[in-house]
Scaffold this motif. Structure first.
Motif, PDB file in Angstrom:
ATOM      1  N   LYS A  17      36.610  39.427  36.149  1.00  0.00           N
ATOM      2  CA  LYS A  17      37.725  39.569  34.507  1.00  0.00           C
ATOM      3  C   LYS A  17      38.658  40.554  34.646  1.00  0.00           C
ATOM      4  CE  LYS A  17      33.970  37.713  31.786  1.00  0.00           C
ATOM      5  NZ  LYS A  17      32.993  37.690  30.184  1.00  0.00           N
ATOM      6  N   SER A  18      40.042  40.623  35.443  1.00  0.00           N
ATOM      7  CA  SER A  18      40.514  40.857  35.822  1.00  0.00           C
ATOM      8  C   SER A  18      42.302  39.913  36.218  1.00  0.00           C
ATOM      9  CB  SER A  18      40.029  42.019  36.633  1.00  0.00           C
ATOM     10  OG  SER A  18      41.162  43.319  36.902  1.00  0.00           O
ATOM     11  N   LYS A  19      43.579  40.998  35.556  1.00  0.00           N
ATOM     12  CA  LYS A  19      44.557  40.835  37.082  1.00  0.00           C
ATOM     13  C   LYS A  19      44.587  41.148  38.658  1.00  0.00           C
ATOM     14  CE  LYS A  19      46.617  42.463  33.198  1.00  0.00           C
ATOM     15  NZ  LYS A  19      45.373  42.420  32.787  1.00  0.00           N
ATOM     16  N   LEU A  20      43.708  42.511  38.696  1.00  0.00           N
ATOM     17  CA  LEU A  20      43.685  42.977  39.426  1.00  0.00           C
ATOM     18  C   LEU A  20      42.987  41.857  40.542  1.00  0.00           C
ATOM     19  CD1 LEU A  20      44.732  45.319  41.455  1.00  0.00           C
ATOM     20  CD2 LEU A  20      42.910  46.445  40.681  1.00  0.00           C
ATOM     21  N   TYR A  21      42.876  41.627  41.980  1.00  0.00           N
ATOM     22  CA  TYR A  21      42.430  41.097  43.005  1.00  0.00           C
ATOM     23  C   TYR A  21      41.201  41.453  42.771  1.00  0.00           C
ATOM     24  CZ  TYR A  21      42.066  38.225  46.959  1.00  0.00           C
ATOM     25  OH  TYR A  21      41.616  37.460  47.605  1.00  0.00           O
TER      26      TYR A  21
END
Length: 467
Positions: A17-21
């Motif tokens: 649940k993150s924008k970071l890969y």
């Protein structure tokens, strides 16, 4: 024998649940895929292919020329992911390590042990396994009567008997490269997930009469694959403990490991003592016989030997031998301190160079400055280095004395041996060995203090009566 590696780093990681890969989430300061690449490189792989998908550009930007890349445009399972490397590696002879980019706790020593077993036995494949008290969620390793691996069964496809097996697949393998790609051509997606499993290669090789072995690691932490924030925190904890243990073995004293945070890129010399509440980050290099902490936060900082830093923050700074910093000092980027300097409480330095023996003992700001040897900068002194648009430099020569509550309006130079009187605001250069006074002459008015007090008292009484 030629060694190669395939790093699986194409999964989106929705559970994070993150924008970071996903594989770029850090564990002890380094992205997970960075830890994995360190292991691959320590294994002397001549070629490494990273399988990318979601976030491909970000992964390639981070890893750069450390690897070749193959794109898995649609995620159809681990077998499908490995197959994307065939145009690059399919014709090669040798051993290929397959490892997931979200397994940061696998060690180079373990991979080397697996490689040794694989290559000395002539196996077609060797699986890195672990025994877990609770194997829920992991693929089970099913062994035959000869103790070889017959197959690996994913959790959702397990029978009750297979689900009771404690030995699990960590997702790290060694393969004969040619046999790997030959077997992958036979993998189907007839399973609960509708995906092409890399694990099916094990059964295909075994049924084809090939030898498949397993190397069981004694450290169950190496089995952790990070798919959510809970697993990320577990990986962080295990990695932190491993890093601190390594420093302890190398002669560093860590008073309270549970309250100390040291990232993977940090180097610490022998007989240094790390006190509780300390954070050492980035590429920090600590010399020997240091005292760091308590409650200190060092990022990309280099210290000499015999340094003491207490209750302070340093960032991209250098601290020379036998220098003391703190308590409550802030060394911002570009700070360089020589030998036997002293930076005291509530002092902030930024892009400032202090030569050997210089002191800024308390409540001062020194920015964009070049300070010579054996300079004393008094309490409350400030280099006024910014006009709202531009930064300017202050230079202070060897042996100069800057009194308390002095403002040095940059650009300005204080010469060697010069003396700036307390309370001065200096706007012009002070020549060598000169005394500078830049304040109004004091005037005393006899009895005037009583008049001021009476005036203030009457004003207050009038205000109170009107309300």
């Amino acid at each position: 024998m030629k060694k190669m590696a395939i790093v699986l780093a194409a999964g989106q990681g929705k559970r994070m649940k993150s924008k970071l890969y996903k594989v770029l989430h850090p564990v002890c300061g380094k992205p997970m895929v960075g830890h994995v690449m360190d292991v691959v490189e320590a294994s002397a792989c001549e070629r490494t292919v990273v399988i990318v998908g979601h976030g491909a550009e970000a992964v390639q930007s981070y890893l750069g020329e450390r690897a070749e890349y193959a794109l898995q445009a649609q995620q159809q399972g681990t077998g499908h992911a490995v197959l994307q490397a065939e145009p690059l590696l399919g014709a090669e002879e040798g051993t290929t390590i397959v490892i997931c980019g979200d397994t940061p706790l696998v060690t180079a020593a373990t991979v080397q042990a697996m490689l040794t077993i694989h290559e000395t036995s002539g196996a077609a494949a060797t699986v890195l396994t672990a025994e877990l008290g609770d194997p829920t969620g992991y693929g089970r390793v099913i062994r035959g009567s000869d103790d070889g691996v017959q197959r690996i069964v994913e959790q959702k496809d397990c029978t009750p008997a297979e689900g009771a097996v404690k030995e699990i697949n960590t997702g790290t393998y060694c393969f004969d490269n040619k046999k790997l790609f030959q077997a992958l051509a036979q993998v189907t997606n007839e399973n609960a997930q509708g995906e092409y499993y890399l694990t099916d290669v094990i059964g295909i090789l075994q049924r084809g009469g090939e030898r498949v072995l397993a190397h069981c690691t004694g450290d169950e932490a190496e089995a952790i694959g990070v798919n959510d924030r809970i697993a990320l925190s577990e990986a962080e904890r295990f990695m932190k403990e491993r890093i601190i243990r390594g420093h302890l073995v190398n002669g560093v004293t860590v008073i309270d490991p549970s309250s100390t945070y040291i990232e993977a890129g940090v180097t610490i010399g022998a007989d240094t003592v790390i006190y509780p509440g300390t954070l050492l980050r980035g590429n920090t290099v600590i010399g020997e016989d240091n005292i760091i902490g308590p409650q200190s936060d060092l990022t990309d900082t280099v210290t000499g030997n015999g340094v003491c830093i207490k209750h302070s923050v340093t960032d991209r700074s250098e601290v020379g031998d036998e220098t003391t910093v703190g308590p409550y000092a802030n060394l911002r980027p570009g700070t360089k301190l020589g030998r036997k300097c002293k930076v005291g409480d509530f002092v902030e330095l930024k892009n400032a160079v202090l030569d050997d023996g210089s002191k800024v003992s308390h409540l001062s700001y020194v920015g964009d400055a070049k300070v010579g040897k054996d300079v004393n900068i008094g309490c409350g002194a400030i280099t006024v280095n910014y006009d709202g648009y531009n930064k300017a430099v202050t230079e202070i020569g060897d042996g100069a004395f800057v009194g308390s509550n002095v403002n040095l309006i940059a650009p300005v130079r204080i010469g060697d041996g010069a003396y700036v009187v307390a309370g001065s605001t200096i706007t012009q250069d002070v020549p060598e060995n000169d005394l500078a006074i830049a304040r109004e002459r004091q005037v005393n008015k006899p009895g005037y203090a009583a008049k001021i007090r009476n005036r203030a008292k009457l004003k207050k009484e009038k205000k109170d009566s009107s309300s």
